[in-house]
Write a protein that holds these residues in place. Structure first.
Motif, PDB file in Angstrom:
ATOM      1  N   SER A  56     113.729  52.617  -6.381  1.00 52.14           N
ATOM      2  CA  SER A  56     113.865  53.925  -5.598  1.00 52.14           C
ATOM      3  C   SER A  56     113.317  54.932  -6.554  1.00 52.14           C
ATOM      4  CB  SER A  56     115.488  53.991  -5.636  1.00 52.14           C
ATOM      5  OG  SER A  56     116.132  54.277  -6.813  1.00 52.14           O
ATOM      6  N   ALA A  57     113.240  56.025  -6.261  1.00 54.80           N
ATOM      7  CA  ALA A  57     112.768  57.237  -7.231  1.00 54.80           C
ATOM      8  C   ALA A  57     113.452  57.328  -8.506  1.00 54.80           C
ATOM      9  CB  ALA A  57     112.538  58.551  -6.529  1.00 54.80           C
ATOM     10  N   GLY A  58     114.898  57.080  -8.469  1.00 50.03           N
ATOM     11  CA  GLY A  58     115.574  57.104  -9.682  1.00 50.03           C
ATOM     12  C   GLY A  58     115.161  55.908 -10.696  1.00 50.03           C
ATOM     13  N   ASP A  59     114.593  54.982 -10.157  1.00 47.58           N
ATOM     14  CA  ASP A  59     114.099  53.702 -11.168  1.00 47.58           C
ATOM     15  C   ASP A  59     112.904  54.164 -11.860  1.00 47.58           C
ATOM     16  OD1 ASP A  59     116.413  52.566 -10.423  1.00 47.58           O
ATOM     17  OD2 ASP A  59     115.216  51.469  -8.716  1.00 47.58           O
ATOM     18  N   LEU A  60     112.158  55.062 -11.595  1.00 50.67           N
ATOM     19  CA  LEU A  60     110.810  55.626 -12.028  1.00 50.67           C
ATOM     20  C   LEU A  60     111.303  56.177 -13.482  1.00 50.67           C
ATOM     21  CD1 LEU A  60     108.491  56.677  -8.921  1.00 50.67           C
ATOM     22  CD2 LEU A  60     108.654  54.333 -10.191  1.00 50.67           C
TER      23      LEU A  60
ATOM     24  N   PHE B  11     107.987  53.519  -0.151  1.00 55.77           N
ATOM     25  CA  PHE B  11     106.980  54.477   0.377  1.00 55.77           C
ATOM     26  C   PHE B  11     107.142  55.090   1.531  1.00 55.77           C
ATOM     27  CE2 PHE B  11     104.984  52.035  -3.209  1.00 55.77           C
ATOM     28  CZ  PHE B  11     104.558  52.953  -3.913  1.00 55.77           C
ATOM     29  N   ARG B  12     107.175  56.335   1.960  1.00 52.58           N
ATOM     30  CA  ARG B  12     107.073  56.668   3.295  1.00 52.58           C
ATOM     31  C   ARG B  12     105.761  57.657   3.639  1.00 52.58           C
ATOM     32  NH1 ARG B  12     111.678  57.854   0.489  1.00 52.58           N
ATOM     33  NH2 ARG B  12     113.571  57.013   1.514  1.00 52.58           N
TER      34      ARG B  12
ATOM     35  N   SER C 233      99.029  51.946 -21.914  1.00 50.29           N
ATOM     36  CA  SER C 233      99.143  50.680 -22.576  1.00 50.29           C
ATOM     37  C   SER C 233      97.941  50.791 -23.810  1.00 50.29           C
ATOM     38  CB  SER C 233      98.940  49.374 -21.635  1.00 50.29           C
ATOM     39  OG  SER C 233      97.621  49.488 -21.054  1.00 50.29           O
ATOM     40  N   GLY C 234      98.446  49.821 -24.863  1.00 51.50           N
ATOM     41  CA  GLY C 234      97.556  49.842 -25.980  1.00 51.50           C
ATOM     42  C   GLY C 234      96.673  48.253 -25.921  1.00 51.50           C
ATOM     43  N   PHE C 235      97.048  47.591 -26.334  1.00 56.26           N
ATOM     44  CA  PHE C 235      96.426  46.159 -26.268  1.00 56.26           C
ATOM     45  C   PHE C 235      97.203  45.142 -25.170  1.00 56.26           C
ATOM     46  CE2 PHE C 235      96.167  47.995 -30.621  1.00 56.26           C
ATOM     47  CZ  PHE C 235      94.637  48.535 -30.512  1.00 56.26           C
ATOM     48  N   GLY C 236      96.413  44.544 -24.391  1.00 50.60           N
ATOM     49  CA  GLY C 236      97.004  43.422 -23.358  1.00 50.60           C
ATOM     50  C   GLY C 236      96.491  43.793 -22.134  1.00 50.60           C
ATOM     51  N   VAL C 237      97.372  43.092 -21.041  1.00 54.33           N
ATOM     52  CA  VAL C 237      97.089  43.192 -19.636  1.00 54.33           C
ATOM     53  C   VAL C 237      98.067  44.125 -18.788  1.00 54.33           C
ATOM     54  CG1 VAL C 237      96.900  41.701 -17.552  1.00 54.33           C
ATOM     55  CG2 VAL C 237      95.880  41.055 -19.788  1.00 54.33           C
ATOM     56  N   THR C 238      97.864  44.785 -18.218  1.00 59.54           N
ATOM     57  CA  THR C 238      98.808  45.601 -17.252  1.00 59.54           C
ATOM     58  C   THR C 238      98.535  45.345 -15.740  1.00 59.54           C
ATOM     59  OG1 THR C 238      98.907  47.331 -19.003  1.00 59.54           O
ATOM     60  CG2 THR C 238      99.576  47.914 -16.589  1.00 59.54           C
ATOM     61  N   SER C 239      99.614  44.911 -14.962  1.00 62.34           N
ATOM     62  CA  SER C 239      99.443  44.711 -13.578  1.00 62.34           C
ATOM     63  C   SER C 239     100.277  45.399 -12.767  1.00 62.34           C
ATOM     64  CB  SER C 239      99.617  43.066 -13.447  1.00 62.34           C
ATOM     65  OG  SER C 239      98.847  42.217 -14.085  1.00 62.34           O
ATOM     66  N   ILE C 240      99.637  46.336 -12.011  1.00 61.65           N
ATOM     67  CA  ILE C 240     100.421  46.935 -10.842  1.00 61.65           C
ATOM     68  C   ILE C 240     100.342  46.536  -9.429  1.00 61.65           C
ATOM     69  CG2 ILE C 240     100.783  49.293 -10.028  1.00 61.65           C
ATOM     70  CD1 ILE C 240      99.410  50.162 -12.662  1.00 61.65           C
ATOM     71  N   VAL C 241     101.425  46.214  -8.863  1.00 59.85           N
ATOM     72  CA  VAL C 241     101.445  45.657  -7.463  1.00 59.85           C
ATOM     73  C   VAL C 241     101.917  46.580  -6.693  1.00 59.85           C
ATOM     74  CG1 VAL C 241     101.897  43.444  -6.148  1.00 59.85           C
ATOM     75  CG2 VAL C 241     101.788  43.487  -8.708  1.00 59.85           C
ATOM     76  N   VAL C 242     101.316  46.818  -5.375  1.00 55.68           N
ATOM     77  CA  VAL C 242     101.612  47.812  -4.475  1.00 55.68           C
ATOM     78  C   VAL C 242     101.617  47.186  -3.057  1.00 55.68           C
ATOM     79  CG1 VAL C 242     100.610  49.582  -5.635  1.00 55.68           C
ATOM     80  CG2 VAL C 242      99.080  48.488  -3.949  1.00 55.68           C
ATOM     81  N   PRO C 243     102.415  47.651  -2.124  1.00 55.58           N
ATOM     82  CA  PRO C 243     102.288  47.166  -0.590  1.00 55.58           C
ATOM     83  C   PRO C 243     101.127  47.345  -0.074  1.00 55.58           C
ATOM     84  CG  PRO C 243     104.266  48.443  -1.084  1.00 55.58           C
ATOM     85  CD  PRO C 243     103.360  48.598  -2.359  1.00 55.58           C
ATOM     86  N   ASP C 244     100.501  46.343   0.827  1.00 55.76           N
ATOM     87  CA  ASP C 244      99.280  46.624   1.362  1.00 55.76           C
ATOM     88  C   ASP C 244      99.303  47.878   2.231  1.00 55.76           C
ATOM     89  OD1 ASP C 244      99.436  43.736   0.670  1.00 55.76           O
ATOM     90  OD2 ASP C 244      98.813  43.056   2.451  1.00 55.76           O
TER      91      ASP C 244
ATOM     92  N   ASN D 290      95.418  62.541   4.042  1.00 57.10           N
ATOM     93  CA  ASN D 290      96.001  62.375   5.422  1.00 57.10           C
ATOM     94  C   ASN D 290      97.391  62.280   5.251  1.00 57.10           C
ATOM     95  OD1 ASN D 290      95.849  59.766   4.541  1.00 57.10           O
ATOM     96  ND2 ASN D 290      94.080  59.126   5.906  1.00 57.10           N
ATOM     97  N   ASN D 291      98.078  61.410   6.259  1.00 55.07           N
ATOM     98  CA  ASN D 291      99.244  61.142   6.083  1.00 55.07           C
ATOM     99  C   ASN D 291      99.758  59.878   5.623  1.00 55.07           C
ATOM    100  OD1 ASN D 291     102.098  62.045   6.974  1.00 55.07           O
ATOM    101  ND2 ASN D 291     102.187  60.871   8.419  1.00 55.07           N
ATOM    102  N   ALA D 292      98.862  59.262   5.004  1.00 54.89           N
ATOM    103  CA  ALA D 292      98.835  57.907   4.514  1.00 54.89           C
ATOM    104  C   ALA D 292     100.281  57.637   3.093  1.00 54.89           C
ATOM    105  CB  ALA D 292      97.804  57.099   3.996  1.00 54.89           C
ATOM    106  N   PRO D 293     100.723  56.846   3.058  1.00 56.24           N
ATOM    107  CA  PRO D 293     101.778  56.764   1.785  1.00 56.24           C
ATOM    108  C   PRO D 293     100.907  56.823   0.706  1.00 56.24           C
ATOM    109  CG  PRO D 293     101.969  54.980   3.100  1.00 56.24           C
ATOM    110  CD  PRO D 293     101.280  56.029   3.878  1.00 56.24           C
ATOM    111  N   THR D 294     100.840  57.433  -0.492  1.00 54.75           N
ATOM    112  CA  THR D 294      99.793  57.239  -1.636  1.00 54.75           C
ATOM    113  C   THR D 294     100.615  57.087  -2.974  1.00 54.75           C
ATOM    114  OG1 THR D 294      98.513  58.641  -0.287  1.00 54.75           O
ATOM    115  CG2 THR D 294      97.885  58.488  -2.619  1.00 54.75           C
ATOM    116  N   LEU D 295      99.889  55.979  -3.534  1.00 45.87           N
ATOM    117  CA  LEU D 295     100.373  55.922  -5.038  1.00 45.87           C
ATOM    118  C   LEU D 295      99.138  56.693  -6.075  1.00 45.87           C
ATOM    119  CD1 LEU D 295     102.028  54.852  -7.278  1.00 45.87           C
ATOM    120  CD2 LEU D 295     100.942  52.642  -7.201  1.00 45.87           C
ATOM    121  N   VAL D 296      99.593  57.732  -6.543  1.00 46.79           N
ATOM    122  CA  VAL D 296      98.653  58.312  -7.633  1.00 46.79           C
ATOM    123  C   VAL D 296      98.972  57.912  -9.045  1.00 46.79           C
ATOM    124  CG1 VAL D 296      97.641  60.489  -8.302  1.00 46.79           C
ATOM    125  CG2 VAL D 296      98.364  60.153  -6.137  1.00 46.79           C
TER     126      VAL D 296
END
Length: 275
Positions: free
Chosen positions: A94-98, A119-120, A131-142, A178-184
């Protein structure tokens, strides 16, 4: 000979430790504490020289150089880091978790799983990631379009099937408009790797970012990832839902039955496909 050899090896080990510690302290706490240490060592060199203790003066001078050089390199390269250390795994629903100030990690591995985030259509979610040093992975819906700014001092960036690697990496992906749900994302790292993957690709690799370095732009899987990313930003989601089917009744095709949308998996009652 063996005695001098042992002394030389010991001196190299000590200087190596000093270099690592100085670089780490500068990256975490800034240059001021290390600069103060350099000044003290310099003063020691002067005092030892006045008293004629050349060996002590030479040793202090070597230590001062071992402290000053990594401090200068870290400061000039802007490798300062802030945040926590270790492994971070987040799965906001949820938005409150961000977090308001985004996600931060000083060193280690960070995984942000957004597959269950609601996402709507027409919604834009903005998240800063540092992030400083290391690996960052972000997973999103298709079905979610990914846009924003991606940068790194040195390493590799993989944004849904398109890789960039080297030094001073800087990529920008525009919003779809457009109307696509978007993660920026405003994603930045110092040294390491940054991966943005969709759910299908993440499941295929078992959540293993070890796919870095084996990237092949013409590989069929990577082409499929890029196609899903393109479809998401155009308002669809190729490969993200069921294949389009024509409705049937009693084994006969009903001409008025709608095709199911690839992105939403729902039929359109008048035979039109939904975006």
């Amino acid at each position: 000979i063996m005695t001098w050899f042992a002394i030389g090896i010991s001196a190299l080990i000590v200087l190596g430790v000093i270099v690592v510690v100085a670089a780490g302290v500068t990256a975490v706490a800034g240059a001021v504490p290390v600069a103060a240490l350099v000044i003290l060592l310099g003063a020691g060199v002067v005092v030892a020289g006045i008293k004629g203790k050349q060996v002590v003066a030479a040793s202090l001078l070597a230590a001062a150089l071992a402290v000053a050089l990594p401090m200068a390199i870290v400061s000039i390269a802007d490798l300062g880091i802030e945040g926590s250390y270790g492994e971070v795994r987040e799965a906001p629903v949820s938005a409150g978790d961000l977090p308001e100030d985004g996600y931060k990690l000083a060193a280690g591995g960070m995984e942000i799983d957004l597959r269950k985030y609601p996402f709507r259509a027409g919604e834009t979610v903005e998240i800063p990631v540092t992030s400083g040093f290391g690996v960052t992975s972000i997973v999103v819906p298709d079905r979610v379009c990914v846009a924003g700014e991606f940068s790194g001092k040195a390493g590799l960036i993989d944004v849904r099937g398109t890789e960039s690697s080297g030094v001073e990496i800087d990529r920008s992906i525009g919003r779809p408009g457009n109307n696509a749900p978007t993660l920026v994302l405003d994603a930045e790292f110092k040294l390491g790797a940054l991966e943005i993957a969709d759910g299908t690709e993440w499941r295929r690799h078992g959540g293993d970012p070890g796919n870095f370095g084996t990237f092949n732009y013409n590989d069929a899987q990577n082409r499929a990832v890029r196609e899903r990313a393109r479809a998401a930003c155009e308002g669809g989601a190729a490969g993200g839902g069921k294949k389009a089917e024509n409705g049937k009744a009693g084994g006969k095709t009903d001409g008025k039955a709608g095709n199911q949308s690839a992105g939403q998996g729902q039929g359109s009652g008048n035979g039109g496909s939904s975006g």
